[in-house]
Design an enzyme around this catalytic site. Structure first.
Site, PDB file in Angstrom:
ATOM      1  NE  ARG A   4     -21.390 -11.036 -17.305  1.00  0.00           N
ATOM      2  CZ  ARG A   4     -22.289 -11.200 -16.340  1.00  0.00           C
ATOM      3  NH1 ARG A   4     -21.972 -11.898 -15.262  1.00  0.00           N
ATOM      4  NH2 ARG A   4     -23.490 -10.675 -16.431  1.00  0.00           N
ATOM      5  N   GLY A  35      10.328 -13.762  -1.359  1.00  0.00           N
ATOM      6  CA  GLY A  35      10.864 -12.582  -0.704  1.00  0.00           C
ATOM      7  C   GLY A  35       9.727 -11.730  -0.196  1.00  0.00           C
ATOM      8  N   PRO A  36       8.838 -11.328  -1.102  1.00  0.00           N
ATOM      9  CG  PRO A  36       7.969 -10.242  -2.966  1.00  0.00           C
ATOM     10  CD  PRO A  36       8.938 -11.320  -2.557  1.00  0.00           C
ATOM     11  CG  ASN A  48      12.697 -16.169  14.428  1.00  0.00           C
ATOM     12  OD1 ASN A  48      11.866 -15.278  14.609  1.00  0.00           O
ATOM     13  ND2 ASN A  48      13.389 -16.263  13.305  1.00  0.00           N
ATOM     14  CG  HIS A  96      17.917 -10.765   5.512  1.00  0.00           C
ATOM     15  ND1 HIS A  96      18.113 -10.348   4.222  1.00  0.00           N
ATOM     16  CD2 HIS A  96      17.011  -9.914   6.054  1.00  0.00           C
ATOM     17  CE1 HIS A  96      17.361  -9.278   3.988  1.00  0.00           C
ATOM     18  NE2 HIS A  96      16.671  -8.998   5.066  1.00  0.00           N
ATOM     19  CD  GLU A 112     -10.948 -11.184  -3.855  1.00  0.00           C
ATOM     20  OE1 GLU A 112     -10.290 -11.054  -2.795  1.00  0.00           O
ATOM     21  OE2 GLU A 112     -12.193 -11.130  -3.879  1.00  0.00           O
ATOM     22  CG  HIS A 146     -18.067  -3.794  -6.666  1.00  0.00           C
ATOM     23  ND1 HIS A 146     -18.166  -3.171  -5.451  1.00  0.00           N
ATOM     24  CD2 HIS A 146     -18.279  -5.112  -6.436  1.00  0.00           C
ATOM     25  CE1 HIS A 146     -18.440  -4.077  -4.518  1.00  0.00           C
ATOM     26  NE2 HIS A 146     -18.507  -5.265  -5.076  1.00  0.00           N
TER      27      HIS A 146
END
Lengths: 688, 688
Positions: free
Chosen positions: B360, B117-118, B188, B30, B419, B482
């Site tokens: 949990r 990158g992502p 740009n 690039h 998230e 869910h």
């Protein structure tokens, strides 16, 4: 003077209490948002929504999307009053196994336009509804005969505003000037953690104005029905911008805990329910009460209006069929959800002599053919058009007319770098109707960005298509950040999801064939950046079974197979090349199985599957992916349980030994290991 | 008068041409963004960035994040000039296998702060950097001894602005008033598809102001070095707001195709390169040229300044150690990346008589203990605190002081319903240093929303933790939207990822033990909403192997095993109950194997794995998930290859037959099917 009066307030109280009673009975659910939003819901239904419970799929109905799906007790209660097939008993069975009133709205239920609950999705799907409506209107509406005129109304809460997927979709909605989209943002300043000042102090109105939306603020959403009605009316009159109505409400309005997070997600205390009923003028000892005058009011004002609108539309459609027979026939076909006869003859077929081509290029040929044949095909890409090759030759961009770069007639959507938003929009376009077949392009690795929407497509059964190019280390130089490893396993594990990875042109055509014909299963079509050969032995018909023996290499004269190589996509030709050489060199017989789609192969009868992957033959899988999913269909796996590498495609394949020599060394190990062992086919199972 | 002169322009031209030459040599990459952003990069390095190539991990270095990671030729070229370990030969090997200059920046490379990158990730990680810096400063800085003062600078393009993950993170950054964060937005007007007017016409500046950011617009980013420098200076002076510098540049500046998408992602034409070199005053026949005065300028101005700043900081640290020995010792330990001695004694252990508890809740006990022991633990939740149970008893929220609801000293972050943003921020916090151990809570199903960031954690080796509660149909009423089905398979397929699904309290402790000790592997810890018993046979030590025989039920007196049940999480106790009854009723011997983490189990030696899952015994897996991943460790699978259902947890389990009777009927089928068959352990393989 207000146009609203006692009966309106009675309706609102009824809906509020039905929702509260449903939550109490279930001992689970969300009373807060229904209590806060019941006034807006009532006003929307009373003054605006045209729907018809006797014809739930009426194409020109207004669409309502409950993006804050946890408020579904409000939706079910309202649908009950609107005459939809929900009885009081159904409301009493809220959130119980097998009921029509599950914990979040599900697409297949009457009057539920979309499966919602995962936050941010509904509002983004609604952008898809609005795009679809604008497109259908542009394609079919005539000045004297307007087929499509509906609006899309959305309720959304703070959660929906915080999720990135809605940021993506709403930015695009502003760009596209979707005046047919009206979002009522329940600005109640409460989320699960507490007040929004814990994490969410941005100015939502400013942000949406930045997106190009009109924003209308209504301060007293608990009481001021006139203001709500005025705001929606104003929003409808703005044909060039989507509108956000920022509606200030009190979560859990009327509860002793109103305005706190305590009323968000669990039932109210019994005493609280009692005082609430008293406060709203109801008998505090009774539950699930609907005064007859409420039923009557809904029937007289809403149900009748909707039925009448539907009847008028039927007349319009008849007139349209007479005046515009050709477009009318197309419209009728699409409303019936039927593909054009012989559409699949547009699918190209290939022979080995057609040479090496990237499957993304083969996909481009298919799209080019189908775009001509199927007016319902509506494509796009998340800013990777020149890489995904998703835009057909004479495509018109879907853009507002005044931009001069397209029109709402256009069927190619420039989604921007917004994979999740795009995917949620695909779901909305698909759910809108008119047989719309949306597809969206991105790199396979970035379909993962859209996991939330992909999952909802599968769960809801929206038959959308992701055109997922650059499907492996074969993309080369962009390196491991862009090279999918786990992606295909992820989506193969998703119920009701086709994950096609075609090996050549015939398989690409097969992937599109099955995906386009699908009524309730979405597809991801994984395509190479790099060239692959057209294979001897492939065909649309065979590949459409999801898996088949593509070729056999006999190095000896017995019919007995010594090994099966099972593979997909770009590694199928590698397997063929490897098998050809190895079988000759070592005088063994090797079959190569191409498995372009686990889902479709898994639906074939056992007899077919065992004929492809028989007993007594060791099966070695070859895919440049995590090996996990191939454990299902092979005894041994050659794959890539690590991340990839930046470099030229060929060199990266060589580095990881995905070459005929690399495959040969694995074949040798497998043959040696299994030479003295009993082997059962992986498809022969005790548990079906 | 400008403070910049010819040498600055020469430096900029040099970097531009190095980047272009690298792309030409690779014939891939690039050139556009490096050409446009080289001036900003030069100004940033010249006037602001304090870094030290001789001590790349200097904790108080300024952080630079190239969120538009595809522009990495710019980064590598600049790092070369800054003295980092990149030779001209390394630049020549751009994008080739095994090089130090891959197609996108990778975390382990010298001077690369983050794998990017992502799109959208880097800028969101940078919010994590800024949070981490603010927290470290609040914890350790003294008026007379400032340990942490660094800034985080980000380059981001249109793609990063469009991605929802950055919307989430940047909204939170505004809320948190992160004045130490400065983003230079390369405005740009070009993306891969073409001009941004195709899809992106929102007013980014307005949006960021809505988030609470300061926005500074610099119109002539190609030339006006003074304006760039002034803008960054102004941004630094604003201590209460993050700043977006909207920098107008020309993509591919100097190329014949400047300002078009043609210069974005592929090499320039040879003639274009020639004219470009000429235009910049370079010999058009030479490549990879760095005039000595450029090296000298970078050495004199940037390298020396950075070294000096590092030395001063070293002195400050010494002084700090003297003046504040206790905090100083903690700081030193953390900089060394060492956990406190005996930290793991804080992990609770459990016995069967401790009774039934949701995992949990057991996780909450662990977090409560660890928060006291580990000052580096920095937690939070994406607005599910009361459900995830992630907030310890005396936690202080990480909030700006003036909000009066917390302080930057706080270690509990209210992420909002974000998230993906949260997860990218976790990555940034982890990569910042000081042994920070970030965790973030959400429902397991919504970790999928964050797939993009989760993948980068695994790829980069950031040892972050997702506390993923409500891990199955056992969450009950919220229903299929869910209830995760495919999620665990997805992440089990991800390389370098621990996916813990503990069965009871000891296993919860084990999951945290291994996750906290991890240096380069992230973890998802999957936890139940519903209660599970404390099991006989579990221990931290055994569970820390990732898989083990938790118990055996002998219905006859022979030692021979008839069946193995392999399971995880809440289904392990179901397996124990089922095995106990079945073995008694049918006089067979059944082993139950708990497999809390595939990754850790997979790392054990073969001898151990085969001892857990020996030959000649049929293995049946039981998980309320898609069965795909259990094909790796079992012969038969009892699972859920469909979506779940809304209803009470127990009733949903019953509906899908996950009961002792339901397991028994599968056991019977498996025993009958395998009674006459040879059985090989799934861990005995030809290919290791």
């Amino acid at each position: 003077m207000s146009k609203f009066n006692d009966i309106d307030r009675l309706c609102i109280s009824t809906v509020r209490l039905l929702a509260v009673d449903a939550v109490q009975k279930a001992n689970s659910g969300h009373p807060g948002a229904p209590l806060g939003l019941a006034p807006a819901m009532h006003v929307l239904c009373r003054d605006f929504m045209n729907v018809n419970h006797e014809n739930v799929d009426w194409p020109n109905r207004d669409r309502f999307v409950l993006s804050n799906g946890h408020a579904c007790a409000l939706l079910y209660s309202t649908l009950h009053l609107l005459g939809y097939d929900y009885t009081i008993d159904d409301l009493k069975r809220f959130r119980s196994v097998g009921s029509k009133t599950p914990g979040h709205p599900e697409y297949e239920l009457p009057g539920v336009e979309l499966t919602t609950g995962p936050l941010g999705q509904g509002i983004s799907n609604a952008v898809g509804f609005a795009i679809a409506q604008a497109h259908i209107a542009a394609r079919y509406n005539k000045k004297d005969c307007e087929i499509s005129t509906n609006y899309t109304y959305v309720f959304a809460g703070d959660g929906c505003m915080q999720e990135g997927v809605s940021s993506e979709a709403c930015s695009l909605a502003g760009h596209l000037q979707l005046g047919n989209l009206i979002v009522i943002y329940d600005d109640n300043s409460i989320t699960i953690d507490g007040k929004t000042n814990l994490s969410f102090t941005e100015e939502v109105a400013v942000r949406y104005r930045g997106y190009g939306w009109e924003v209308i603020e209504v301060k007293d959403g608990n009481d001021n029905l006139d203001a709500i009605s005025q705001a929606i009316k104003l929003a409808k009159s703005n044909k060039k911008q989507p509108t956000l109505i920022k509606l200030t409400t009190t979560i859990g309005f009327g509860s002793l805990n109103e305005g706190t997070y305590n009323v968000h997600g669990s039932p109210l205390k019994p005493d609280d329910v009692k005082q609430l009923k008293k406060r709203f003028g109801f008998n505090s000892e009774e539950s699930f009460v609907v005064p007859q005058e409420v039923y009557d009011f809904y029937k007289e004002h809403m149900i009748e209006r909707g039925k009448k609108a539907n009847e008028e539309w039927n007349s319009t459609l008849e007139e349209y069929m007479r005046k515009y027979p050709e477009l009318g026939a197309e419209l009728k076909r699409r409303i019936a959800g039927i593909l054009p006869p012989d559409w699949e003859s547009a699918l190209p077929t290939f022979k080995p002599e057609d040479g090496d081509l990237a499957t993304r290029k083969l996909s481009a040929s298919v799209i080019n053919s189908l775009a001509k044949t199927l007016p319902e095909l509506i494509g796009g890409s998340a800013d990777l058009t020149p890489s995904n090759l998703t835009r057909w030759d004479d495509a018109i961009d879907f853009q507002p007319d005044d931009t001069k770069i397209g029109s709402y007639m256009g069927r190619y959507i420039r989604y921007g770098v917004r994979e999740h938003g795009m995917s949620a929009i695909l779901n909305g376009i698909s759910a809108y109707g008119y047989n719309l077949k949306p597809f969206g392009g991105t790199f396979l690795n970035f379909v993962s960005y859209a996991s939330g929407a992909v999952r909802l497509a599968a769960l809801s059964g929206y038959p959308v298509i992701w055109v997922a190019t650059h499907d492996s280390i074969g993309l080369g130089e962009d390196g491991p950040t862009h090279q999918p490893i786990e992606t295909v396993t992820h989506f193969r594990a998703l119920p009701n999801m086709q994950v096609w990875r075609p090996a050549d042109g015939n398989e690409v055509s097969a992937a599109y064939k099955v995906s386009i014909e699908s009524k309730a299963t979405p597809s991801i079509i994984c395509l190479t950046r790099q060239n692959v050969p057209q294979l001897e032995g492939s065909s649309i018909e065979k590949a459409a079974k999801g898996g088949y023996a593509i070729s056999e290499y006999h190095g000896n004269t017995t019919p007995k197979l010594d090994l099966i190589l099972v593979s997909s996509g770009s590694e199928v030709s590698l397997c063929c090349k490897s098998a050809e050489k190895y079988s000759k060199d070592h005088k063994v017989n090797i079959r190569v199985v191409s498995l372009p789609d686990f889902y479709t192969f898994g639906k074939q009868p056992f007899e077919y599957r065992i004929s492809v992957l028989p007993d007594e033959v060791p099966i070695l899988s070859v895919e440049v992916y995590a090996t996990l999913s191939m454990c299902k269909y092979s005894h041994e796996q050659f794959g890539l349980d690590r991340f990839g590498m930046s470099g030229k495609s060929k060199e990266v394949y060589e580095y990881f030994e995905f070459t005929p020599d690399g495959v040969a060394s694995r074949i040798a190990k497998v043959l040696s290991f299994y030479s003295d062992k009993t082997i059962r086919s992986p498809v022969r199972k005790a548990l079906a």
